[in-house]
Write an enzyme that holds these catalytic residues in place. Structure first.
Site, PDB file in Angstrom:
ATOM      1  CG  ASP A  67      -0.271  -0.200   2.541  1.00  0.00           C
ATOM      2  OD1 ASP A  67       0.878   0.287   2.708  1.00  0.00           O
ATOM      3  OD2 ASP A  67      -0.867  -0.827   3.429  1.00  0.00           O
ATOM      4  CG  HIS A 110       4.354  -9.840  -0.711  1.00  0.00           C
ATOM      5  ND1 HIS A 110       3.620 -10.168   0.398  1.00  0.00           N
ATOM      6  CD2 HIS A 110       5.274 -10.831  -0.843  1.00  0.00           C
ATOM      7  CE1 HIS A 110       4.069 -11.316   0.913  1.00  0.00           C
ATOM      8  NE2 HIS A 110       5.076 -11.719   0.183  1.00  0.00           N
ATOM      9  CB  CYS A 140       7.606  -3.519 -24.348  1.00  0.00           C
ATOM     10  SG  CYS A 140       6.410  -2.326 -23.708  1.00  0.00           S
ATOM     11  CB  SER A 172      -1.408 -14.410   9.998  1.00  0.00           C
ATOM     12  OG  SER A 172      -1.121 -14.396   8.614  1.00  0.00           O
TER      13      SER A 172
HETATM   14  P1  NAD Z   1      -2.785 -11.438   7.407  1.00  0.00           P
HETATM   15  O1  NAD Z   1      -4.084 -10.868   7.037  1.00  0.00           O
HETATM   16  O2  NAD Z   1      -2.558 -12.876   7.165  1.00  0.00           O
HETATM   17  O3  NAD Z   1      -2.530 -11.204   8.966  1.00  0.00           O
HETATM   18  C1  NAD Z   1      -2.682  -9.965   9.581  1.00  0.00           C
HETATM   19  C2  NAD Z   1      -2.420 -10.133  11.063  1.00  0.00           C
HETATM   20  O4  NAD Z   1      -2.425  -8.851  11.647  1.00  0.00           O
HETATM   21  C3  NAD Z   1      -3.486 -10.973  11.774  1.00  0.00           C
HETATM   22  O5  NAD Z   1      -2.842 -11.955  12.551  1.00  0.00           O
HETATM   23  C4  NAD Z   1      -4.216  -9.948  12.674  1.00  0.00           C
HETATM   24  O6  NAD Z   1      -4.591 -10.484  13.896  1.00  0.00           O
HETATM   25  C5  NAD Z   1      -3.162  -8.882  12.854  1.00  0.00           C
HETATM   26  N1  NAD Z   1      -3.721  -7.541  13.022  1.00  0.00           N
HETATM   27  C6  NAD Z   1      -4.728  -6.946  12.353  1.00  0.00           C
HETATM   28  N2  NAD Z   1      -4.899  -5.675  12.774  1.00  0.00           N
HETATM   29  C7  NAD Z   1      -3.984  -5.485  13.753  1.00  0.00           C
HETATM   30  C8  NAD Z   1      -3.663  -4.374  14.585  1.00  0.00           C
HETATM   31  N3  NAD Z   1      -4.334  -3.218  14.507  1.00  0.00           N
HETATM   32  N4  NAD Z   1      -2.656  -4.513  15.490  1.00  0.00           N
HETATM   33  C9  NAD Z   1      -1.973  -5.700  15.588  1.00  0.00           C
HETATM   34  N5  NAD Z   1      -2.252  -6.771  14.833  1.00  0.00           N
HETATM   35  C10 NAD Z   1      -3.230  -6.655  13.914  1.00  0.00           C
HETATM   36  O7  NAD Z   1      -1.653 -10.556   6.702  1.00  0.00           O
HETATM   37  P2  NAD Z   1      -0.114 -10.886   6.365  1.00  0.00           P
HETATM   38  O8  NAD Z   1       0.458 -11.753   7.412  1.00  0.00           O
HETATM   39  O9  NAD Z   1       0.523  -9.602   6.027  1.00  0.00           O
HETATM   40  O10 NAD Z   1      -0.105 -11.784   5.050  1.00  0.00           O
HETATM   41  C11 NAD Z   1      -1.023 -11.731   4.022  1.00  0.00           C
HETATM   42  C12 NAD Z   1      -0.679 -10.966   2.751  1.00  0.00           C
HETATM   43  O11 NAD Z   1      -1.586  -9.908   2.738  1.00  0.00           O
HETATM   44  C13 NAD Z   1       0.615 -10.287   2.548  1.00  0.00           C
HETATM   45  O12 NAD Z   1       1.288 -10.966   1.584  1.00  0.00           O
HETATM   46  C14 NAD Z   1       0.257  -8.883   1.991  1.00  0.00           C
HETATM   47  O13 NAD Z   1       0.871  -8.691   0.734  1.00  0.00           O
HETATM   48  C15 NAD Z   1      -1.209  -8.937   1.781  1.00  0.00           C
HETATM   49  N6  NAD Z   1      -2.037  -7.781   2.108  1.00  0.00           N
HETATM   50  C16 NAD Z   1      -1.538  -6.522   2.139  1.00  0.00           C
HETATM   51  C17 NAD Z   1      -2.364  -5.456   2.474  1.00  0.00           C
HETATM   52  C18 NAD Z   1      -1.782  -4.068   2.479  1.00  0.00           C
HETATM   53  O14 NAD Z   1      -0.907  -3.759   1.690  1.00  0.00           O
HETATM   54  N7  NAD Z   1      -2.225  -3.185   3.383  1.00  0.00           N
HETATM   55  C19 NAD Z   1      -3.687  -5.666   2.812  1.00  0.00           C
HETATM   56  C20 NAD Z   1      -4.180  -6.977   2.766  1.00  0.00           C
HETATM   57  C21 NAD Z   1      -3.334  -8.028   2.426  1.00  0.00           C
END
Ligand code: NAD
Length: 245
Positions: free
Chosen positions: A103, A118, A129, A192
């Site tokens: 993001d 990512h 290209c 996660s």
């Molecule tokens: P995930 O969704 O698997 O895990 C997110 C974790 O963050 C969860 O365990 C949750 O409990 C915790 N969480 C959520 N809000 C929180 C907060 N306020 N404080 C503390 N913990 C919090 O995400 P991941 O492990 O990053 O892996 C999934 C993939 O998601 C990544 O590859 C990423 O590229 C992609 N992704 C990115 C975005 C983004 O760019 N913002 C959004 C969604 C998914």
């Protein structure tokens, strides 16, 4: 516990941060696996299928429809965590932010050394290209091309994000391994820790100040030196106040 973390951060000039989608939920961007995350929104096709390279190649319009609806948040602003990390880097304490997020909010907050494992929703390129495009041009080309943005050369344009089934950029990965293996304090947060190879990066840490801040349990909880099973805001707000004194 918070006092201990503040003490470690005070003493260190080699902090590294490794984060995931949970870092941006407080900016209003849903993560994947929380109860309010993208995986629980009742999509007919699972998000990991839509966000795969195979799906992009065979159903490009459907991919872009989902992508623009669920992966793009133009109004999102950096939150306290992004701000704290930018501040720690500015103070010469933090060496790098390694993120799974796409993001761009760390850069928006002022962080300079950001490793985007990512990729980023800010960048796009032609599959043939390699001509580069920004998001505004891609949106226009999408509308002009019945949902499929095409380059001047006729080939499809793809976001420079790593889709399921694609490899991570090796140079970025090597840099991330180097930062983590040499870090004094490693803070892991908002992830996660189930998406590989990114999650496996934590195993390269060799120090004794491994901090994990996550709202839900992870398989690493027992292996860390300091565990905050809480929302980031609860940990970060007092730390920001501490470093603003
Ligand atoms: P995930 O969704 O698997 O895990 C997110 C974790 O963050 C969860 O365990 C949750 O409990 C915790 N969480 C959520 N809000 C929180 C907060 N306020 N404080 C503390 N913990 C919090 O995400 P991941 O492990 O990053 O892996 C999934 C993939 O998601 C990544 O590859 C990423 O590229 C992609 N992704 C990115 C975005 C983004 O760019 N913002 C959004 C969604 C998914």
């Amino acid at each position: 516990m918070l006092k201990k973390l503040a003490e470690w951060l005070d003493q260190s000039s080699n902090i590294v941060f490794f984060g995931g989608a949970g870092v941006s939920t407080e900016s209003g961007i849903p993560d994947f696996r929380s109860a309010s995350g993208l995986y629980h929104m009742g999509n007919q096709i699972p998000p990991e299928v839509i966000l795969s390279r195979n799906f992009f190649d065979s159903n490009t319009k459907q991919f872009y429809d989902f992508y623009f609806e669920h992966m793009i948040y133009p109004e999102a602003q950096p939150n306290l965590t992004h701000q704290l990390l930018a501040k720690l880097e500015d103070m010469g304490k933090l060496k790098a932010v390694i993120t799974q997020n796409i993001d761009g909010l760390h850069q928006k907050a002022g962080s300079c050394e950001v490793l985007e494992l990512h990729g980023s929703t800010d960048h796009y390129s032609c599959l043939a290209c390699r001509k580069a495009y920004d998001i505004e041009s891609v949106e226009k080309l999408c509308a002009a091309g019945q949902g499929v943005p095409r380059c001047d050369c006729g080939a499809k344009i793809k976001p420079d994000v790593v889709l399921y089934g694609e490899s991570l950029d090796q140079n970025t990965l090597i840099k991330a391994v180097n930062y983590i293996s040499e870090a004094d304090v490693l803070i892991v947060a908002g992830t996660s820790l189930v998406v590989y190879p990114a999650a496996g990066l934590v195993d390269y840490y060799r120090g004794d100040k491994l901090v994990l801040i996550n709202a839900s349990k992870t398989s690493y909880d027992r292996r860390v030196d300091l565990l905050f099973n809480s929302k980031l805001k609860q940990v970060v707000e007092p730390l920001l106040a501490h470093f603003s004194e």
